[in-house]
Write a protein that holds these residues in place. Sequence first.
Motif, PDB file in Angstrom:
ATOM      1  N   ILE A   1       1.629 -14.422   0.343  1.00  0.00           N
ATOM      2  CA  ILE A   1       0.818 -13.702   1.316  1.00  0.00           C
ATOM      3  C   ILE A   1       0.972 -12.221   0.998  1.00  0.00           C
ATOM      4  O   ILE A   1       2.078 -11.685   1.049  1.00  0.00           O
ATOM      5  CB  ILE A   1       1.262 -13.983   2.763  1.00  0.00           C
ATOM      6  N   ASN A   2      -0.112 -11.576   0.614  1.00  0.00           N
ATOM      7  CA  ASN A   2      -0.080 -10.136   0.343  1.00  0.00           C
ATOM      8  C   ASN A   2      -0.179  -9.394   1.669  1.00  0.00           C
ATOM      9  O   ASN A   2      -1.180  -9.496   2.380  1.00  0.00           O
ATOM     10  CB  ASN A   2      -1.253  -9.759  -0.558  1.00  0.00           C
ATOM     11  N   CYS A   3       0.862  -8.645   1.994  1.00  0.00           N
ATOM     12  CA  CYS A   3       0.959  -8.005   3.313  1.00  0.00           C
ATOM     13  C   CYS A   3       0.884  -6.488   3.164  1.00  0.00           C
ATOM     14  O   CYS A   3       1.556  -5.906   2.312  1.00  0.00           O
ATOM     15  CB  CYS A   3       2.281  -8.412   3.956  1.00  0.00           C
ATOM     16  N   MET A   4       0.098  -5.849   4.007  1.00  0.00           N
ATOM     17  CA  MET A   4      -0.074  -4.396   3.994  1.00  0.00           C
ATOM     18  C   MET A   4      -0.480  -3.925   2.600  1.00  0.00           C
ATOM     19  O   MET A   4       0.041  -2.946   2.089  1.00  0.00           O
ATOM     20  CB  MET A   4       1.206  -3.689   4.443  1.00  0.00           C
ATOM     21  N   GLY A   5      -1.432  -4.624   1.993  1.00  0.00           N
ATOM     22  CA  GLY A   5      -1.892  -4.278   0.656  1.00  0.00           C
ATOM     23  C   GLY A   5      -3.373  -3.978   0.638  1.00  0.00           C
ATOM     24  O   GLY A   5      -4.119  -4.521  -0.179  1.00  0.00           O
ATOM     25  N   MET A   6      -3.826  -3.085   1.527  1.00  0.00           N
ATOM     26  CA  MET A   6      -5.260  -2.823   1.666  1.00  0.00           C
ATOM     27  C   MET A   6      -5.715  -1.552   0.975  1.00  0.00           C
ATOM     28  O   MET A   6      -6.883  -1.181   1.073  1.00  0.00           O
ATOM     29  CB  MET A   6      -5.635  -2.780   3.150  1.00  0.00           C
ATOM     30  N   ALA A   7      -4.796  -0.868   0.276  1.00  0.00           N
ATOM     31  CA  ALA A   7      -5.225   0.272  -0.527  1.00  0.00           C
ATOM     32  C   ALA A   7      -6.021  -0.237  -1.726  1.00  0.00           C
ATOM     33  O   ALA A   7      -5.793  -1.341  -2.218  1.00  0.00           O
ATOM     34  CB  ALA A   7      -4.018   1.077  -0.999  1.00  0.00           C
ATOM     35  N   MET A   8      -6.968   0.554  -2.204  1.00  0.00           N
ATOM     36  CA  MET A   8      -7.836   0.085  -3.274  1.00  0.00           C
ATOM     37  C   MET A   8      -7.062  -0.265  -4.540  1.00  0.00           C
ATOM     38  O   MET A   8      -7.425  -1.185  -5.263  1.00  0.00           O
ATOM     39  CB  MET A   8      -8.906   1.128  -3.585  1.00  0.00           C
ATOM     40  N   GLU A   9      -5.958   0.485  -4.811  1.00  0.00           N
ATOM     41  CA  GLU A   9      -5.198   0.145  -6.013  1.00  0.00           C
ATOM     42  C   GLU A   9      -4.571  -1.232  -5.910  1.00  0.00           C
ATOM     43  O   GLU A   9      -4.269  -1.881  -6.919  1.00  0.00           O
ATOM     44  CB  GLU A   9      -4.117   1.192  -6.303  1.00  0.00           C
ATOM     45  N   ASN A  10      -4.370  -1.727  -4.669  1.00  0.00           N
ATOM     46  CA  ASN A  10      -3.876  -3.091  -4.478  1.00  0.00           C
ATOM     47  C   ASN A  10      -5.020  -4.100  -4.511  1.00  0.00           C
ATOM     48  O   ASN A  10      -4.961  -5.104  -5.221  1.00  0.00           O
ATOM     49  CB  ASN A  10      -3.139  -3.208  -3.145  1.00  0.00           C
ATOM     50  N   ILE A  11      -6.054  -3.812  -3.738  1.00  0.00           N
ATOM     51  CA  ILE A  11      -7.165  -4.759  -3.623  1.00  0.00           C
ATOM     52  C   ILE A  11      -7.770  -5.079  -4.984  1.00  0.00           C
ATOM     53  O   ILE A  11      -8.094  -6.232  -5.289  1.00  0.00           O
ATOM     54  CB  ILE A  11      -8.250  -4.193  -2.672  1.00  0.00           C
ATOM     55  N   LEU A  12      -7.915  -4.065  -5.835  1.00  0.00           N
ATOM     56  CA  LEU A  12      -8.608  -4.252  -7.107  1.00  0.00           C
ATOM     57  C   LEU A  12      -7.669  -4.644  -8.241  1.00  0.00           C
ATOM     58  O   LEU A  12      -8.116  -4.782  -9.383  1.00  0.00           O
ATOM     59  CB  LEU A  12      -9.350  -2.964  -7.469  1.00  0.00           C
ATOM     60  N   SER A  13      -6.379  -4.827  -7.954  1.00  0.00           N
ATOM     61  CA  SER A  13      -5.404  -5.056  -9.022  1.00  0.00           C
ATOM     62  C   SER A  13      -4.765  -6.430  -9.004  1.00  0.00           C
ATOM     63  O   SER A  13      -4.009  -6.755  -9.917  1.00  0.00           O
ATOM     64  CB  SER A  13      -4.287  -3.999  -8.941  1.00  0.00           C
ATOM     65  N   ARG A  14      -5.004  -7.230  -7.973  1.00  0.00           N
ATOM     66  CA  ARG A  14      -4.322  -8.525  -7.910  1.00  0.00           C
ATOM     67  C   ARG A  14      -4.965  -9.505  -8.880  1.00  0.00           C
ATOM     68  O   ARG A  14      -6.186  -9.619  -8.925  1.00  0.00           O
ATOM     69  CB  ARG A  14      -4.392  -9.092  -6.491  1.00  0.00           C
ATOM     70  N   PRO A  15      -4.142 -10.254  -9.610  1.00  0.00           N
ATOM     71  CA  PRO A  15      -4.733 -11.271 -10.497  1.00  0.00           C
ATOM     72  C   PRO A  15      -5.324 -12.445  -9.699  1.00  0.00           C
ATOM     73  O   PRO A  15      -6.459 -12.314  -9.237  1.00  0.00           O
ATOM     74  CB  PRO A  15      -3.562 -11.663 -11.396  1.00  0.00           C
ATOM     75  N   PRO A  16      -4.602 -13.551  -9.426  1.00  0.00           N
ATOM     76  CA  PRO A  16      -5.262 -14.664  -8.731  1.00  0.00           C
ATOM     77  C   PRO A  16      -4.884 -14.874  -7.270  1.00  0.00           C
ATOM     78  O   PRO A  16      -5.489 -15.715  -6.616  1.00  0.00           O
ATOM     79  CB  PRO A  16      -4.808 -15.876  -9.557  1.00  0.00           C
ATOM     80  N   SER A  17      -3.874 -14.181  -6.723  1.00  0.00           N
ATOM     81  CA  SER A  17      -3.417 -14.520  -5.374  1.00  0.00           C
ATOM     82  C   SER A  17      -4.535 -14.285  -4.364  1.00  0.00           C
ATOM     83  O   SER A  17      -5.271 -13.314  -4.438  1.00  0.00           O
ATOM     84  CB  SER A  17      -2.164 -13.729  -4.996  1.00  0.00           C
ATOM     85  N   ALA A  18      -4.617 -15.182  -3.367  1.00  0.00           N
ATOM     86  CA  ALA A  18      -5.843 -15.267  -2.571  1.00  0.00           C
ATOM     87  C   ALA A  18      -5.714 -14.769  -1.140  1.00  0.00           C
ATOM     88  O   ALA A  18      -6.731 -14.490  -0.505  1.00  0.00           O
ATOM     89  CB  ALA A  18      -6.333 -16.719  -2.546  1.00  0.00           C
ATOM     90  N   ILE A  19      -4.495 -14.674  -0.610  1.00  0.00           N
ATOM     91  CA  ILE A  19      -4.334 -14.344   0.810  1.00  0.00           C
ATOM     92  C   ILE A  19      -3.921 -12.887   0.952  1.00  0.00           C
ATOM     93  O   ILE A  19      -2.962 -12.444   0.334  1.00  0.00           O
ATOM     94  CB  ILE A  19      -3.299 -15.250   1.489  1.00  0.00           C
TER      95      ILE A  19
ATOM     96  N   SER B   1       0.812  -1.226   0.000  1.00  0.00           N
ATOM     97  CA  SER B   1       0.000   0.000   0.000  1.00  0.00           C
ATOM     98  C   SER B   1       0.842   1.270   0.000  1.00  0.00           C
ATOM     99  O   SER B   1       0.292   2.363  -0.098  1.00  0.00           O
ATOM    100  CB  SER B   1      -0.956   0.006   1.199  1.00  0.00           C
ATOM    101  N   SER B   2       2.146   1.147   0.103  1.00  0.00           N
ATOM    102  CA  SER B   2       3.008   2.328  -0.021  1.00  0.00           C
ATOM    103  C   SER B   2       3.501   2.497  -1.455  1.00  0.00           C
ATOM    104  O   SER B   2       4.349   3.354  -1.720  1.00  0.00           O
ATOM    105  CB  SER B   2       4.200   2.236   0.935  1.00  0.00           C
ATOM    106  N   PHE B   3       2.975   1.690  -2.365  1.00  0.00           N
ATOM    107  CA  PHE B   3       3.417   1.791  -3.757  1.00  0.00           C
ATOM    108  C   PHE B   3       3.130   3.169  -4.343  1.00  0.00           C
ATOM    109  O   PHE B   3       3.839   3.634  -5.236  1.00  0.00           O
ATOM    110  CB  PHE B   3       2.750   0.702  -4.609  1.00  0.00           C
ATOM    111  N   TRP B   4       2.108   3.855  -3.819  1.00  0.00           N
ATOM    112  CA  TRP B   4       1.805   5.209  -4.313  1.00  0.00           C
ATOM    113  C   TRP B   4       3.024   6.126  -4.205  1.00  0.00           C
ATOM    114  O   TRP B   4       3.219   7.012  -5.038  1.00  0.00           O
ATOM    115  CB  TRP B   4       0.626   5.815  -3.545  1.00  0.00           C
ATOM    116  N   SER B   5       3.861   5.904  -3.177  1.00  0.00           N
ATOM    117  CA  SER B   5       5.020   6.780  -2.976  1.00  0.00           C
ATOM    118  C   SER B   5       6.074   6.559  -4.056  1.00  0.00           C
ATOM    119  O   SER B   5       6.923   7.429  -4.287  1.00  0.00           O
ATOM    120  CB  SER B   5       5.625   6.562  -1.591  1.00  0.00           C
TER     121      SER B   5
END
Length: 285
Positions: free
Chosen positions: A127-145, A92-96
């Motif tokens: 395991i996707n960690c600290m990825g709760m920004a919308m650009e992360n949530i709506l962008s992942r292909p198949p990973s589930a966690i 979620s810090s990818f915006w920076s």
Amino acid sequence: EPAKFPNGFWKMIADIKAESDIRWFGVWHALCGYWQGVAPESKLEGQEHAHLYRTADGKIMPNPLTGEGFYRDWYEKLHADGIDFVKVDGQSSFWSFAENSLPIGPAAKGMHQALEGGASYMDGAIINCMGMAMENILSRPPSAISRNSDDFMPNKENGFVEHLLQNAYNSVYHDELYYCDWDMFWTSHEDGLRHSLLRAISGGPVYFSDRIGETAPEVAAPLCYADGKLPQLLRAARPTQDCMFRDPRKDGVLKLTNVGAYANGKIGGVIAVYNLTHQEQTYRI
């Protein structure tokens, strides 16, 4: 770090497997390599130049268009060393990194596609960690966690209540998209028992990171059956309906529910009740 790992991961993992029942090993890393990306003018930058991108403020990160090559090279090496999965932080810090350089939506999508393309070496075990920004949530292909809260904060005053509330209410929408990871905890922490109950009902992965020799067996043991297997609940825990639109910090009680299979496939309900005050309360369930 040659001082810590003089023979790399491979020798360490081989030794541990030979001397224990541990069979799976993971590596933590940040989305863009390390917290600030790839070190400028490093050997790595030279090797992976074709797969990297320099941002407007000089950070170097995997290129959202060609970055799959970066992760593939990395994960191929990790896999050869015996690594089975990765936990990817700082999403979620990818915006920076993208700020003033790239449009955040397409860039985040490209990064997640590159990441998961590389993770094919480990059957996509992320395991996707600290990825709760919308650009992360709506962008992942198949990973589930996906992480469902901020970090477990062992030294933060009243940190458990904040951790509880984040996980309880984030799961309402997160559970529609992912398997929710409620983060690690310490069994030896003063709130260890409350955290243990939270993981038991969470419906997500259960893991703790006590220092060697400091695991509290009375806190860890109730999480699993006698054969060591964890109960598998069918979704993420959620607040009960009467708690959904009320602030449990005001009346002091939060109830969570989940469902799971038992006794040859029967489905049963489970409930956890938390008293957020410092005095005894009477409450109807």
